[in-house]
Design an enzyme around this catalytic site. Structure first.
Site, PDB file in Angstrom:
ATOM      1  NE  ARG A  18     -56.060 -49.121  33.567  1.00 61.46           N
ATOM      2  CZ  ARG A  18     -56.333 -48.209  34.472  1.00 61.46           C
ATOM      3  NH1 ARG A  18     -57.575 -47.966  34.823  1.00 61.46           N
ATOM      4  NH2 ARG A  18     -55.379 -47.532  35.067  1.00 61.46           N
TER       5      ARG A  18
ATOM      6  CG  ASN B 256     -56.059 -52.126  35.504  1.00 62.91           C
ATOM      7  OD1 ASN B 256     -55.829 -52.602  34.399  1.00 62.91           O
ATOM      8  ND2 ASN B 256     -55.282 -51.220  36.056  1.00 62.91           N
TER       9      ASN B 256
END
Length: 84
Positions: free
Chosen positions: A12, A30
């Site tokens: 990320r 996520n």
């Protein structure tokens, strides 16, 4: 949607930095099933470059599939962020 070994490997944060470098806005998060979801706004060229880089990912990631689709939207986004 990005699948493979993409959680717990700084995917990320890496995606946020990569998108910002390309001038892309949006977000990354996520998902409970182990995938990473990305919403990205940019030109076709910027989005092509982002997708190419997502296949590589950060050093510890192993991307096996990317599912993407392009649509138009009026939702303004001014930055690229990590969502929880």
């Amino acid at each position: 949607m990005i699948r493979g070994k993409v959680q717990g490997v700084w995917f990320r944060g890496w995606t946020r930095e990569t998108a910002r470098d390309l001038g892309v806005t949006g977000w990354v998060r996520n998902l409970p099933d182990g995938a990473v979801q990305v919403l990205a706004h940019g030109t076709d060229q910027q989005l092509d470059q982002l997708e190419d880089r997502l296949w590589q990912g950060p050093p510890l990631a192993r991307v096996t599939t990317i599912e993407s689709r392009r649509t138009t939207t009026d939702t303004p986004l001014t930055d690229f962020s990590v969502r929880r």
